[in-house]
Design a protein around this motif. Structure first.
Motif, short mmCIF file in Angstrom:
data_model
loop_
_atom_site.label_atom_id
_atom_site.label_comp_id
_atom_site.label_asym_id
_atom_site.label_seq_id
_atom_site.Cartn_x
_atom_site.Cartn_y
_atom_site.Cartn_z
N ALA A 1 -2.45 6.64 4.80
CA ALA A 1 -1.49 5.67 5.32
C ALA A 1 -1.97 5.08 6.64
CB ALA A 1 -0.12 6.32 5.49
N ASP A 2 -2.77 5.86 7.38
CA ASP A 2 -3.25 5.41 8.69
C ASP A 2 -4.62 6.04 8.95
OD1 ASP A 2 -3.71 4.81 11.37
OD2 ASP A 2 -1.66 5.29 12.00
N LYS B 1 1.21 10.61 3.72
CA LYS B 1 0.17 10.24 4.66
C LYS B 1 -1.22 10.22 4.01
CE LYS B 1 2.68 12.42 8.54
NZ LYS B 1 3.68 11.48 8.66
N THR C 1 5.62 6.12 -0.56
CA THR C 1 6.70 6.14 0.42
C THR C 1 6.08 6.32 1.81
OG1 THR C 1 7.10 8.53 0.55
CG2 THR C 1 8.20 7.35 -1.24
N PRO C 2 6.76 5.90 2.86
CA PRO C 2 6.19 6.04 4.21
C PRO C 2 5.98 7.50 4.64
CG PRO C 2 8.05 4.51 4.22
CD PRO C 2 8.01 5.14 2.86
N GLU D 1 -7.54 2.93 3.87
CA GLU D 1 -6.15 2.87 4.31
C GLU D 1 -5.35 2.02 3.33
OE1 GLU D 1 -5.26 2.43 8.59
OE2 GLU D 1 -4.13 0.67 7.97
N LYS E 1 -0.92 1.37 1.93
CA LYS E 1 0.48 1.79 1.91
C LYS E 1 0.65 2.68 0.69
CE LYS E 1 2.58 -2.11 4.21
NZ LYS E 1 3.59 -3.17 4.16
N TRP F 1 -6.81 7.96 -0.22
CA TRP F 1 -6.04 6.90 0.44
C TRP F 1 -5.27 7.52 1.58
CZ3 TRP F 1 -7.77 2.44 -0.43
CH2 TRP F 1 -8.17 2.02 -1.70
#
Length: 116
Positions: free
Chosen positions: A69-70, A106, A102-103, A97, A99, A67
């Motif tokens: 994040a971007d 990555k 946490t942000p 991709e 979420k 996975w």
């Protein structure tokens, strides 16, 4: 009945679950805030450590779900992955991709491997 064993058990998850000769790892992430390449390297190091503890290694990985994040970071992650995956032992793999927890995360690796 085939035994199920768990290692590094927390309230929410176990880092390793073994059923027969199959090893399932919890999702492995890198250090929050690191680059995609560095987080990928850390994921790989954590996967290798857990597989060794469970009696396996990278040549025995059956499947890896990644996975990100971007997906714009796909090439950066793949550069590290391609340098690591043992020649002739590429597992079944999927990458998408999502979420993450946490942000700052990555990339996350989810691995299933065979013992041996």
């Amino acid at each position: 009945m085939t035994e199920v064993t768990r290692a590094h058990v927390g309230q929410r998850m176990s880092q390793i679950v073994t059923h027969g000769d199959t090893i399932y790892l919890a999702g492995q992430v890198g250090n929050p805030g690191d680059s995609v390449a560095d987080q990928t390297k850390t994921c790989i190091e954590r996967v290798e450590t857990l597989l060794a503890e469970a009696g396996s290694d990278a040549t025995r990985i059956l499947q890896c779900v990644i996975w990100m994040a971007d997906m714009a970071d796909f090439a950066e992650m793949n550069a590290v992955w391609d340098a690591w995956v043992p020649e002739g032992h590429a597992p079944a793999r999927a990458c998408g991709e999502a979420k993450l927890a946490t942000p700052e995360y990555k990339v996350e690796f989810i691995v299933i491997a065979a013992k041996g």
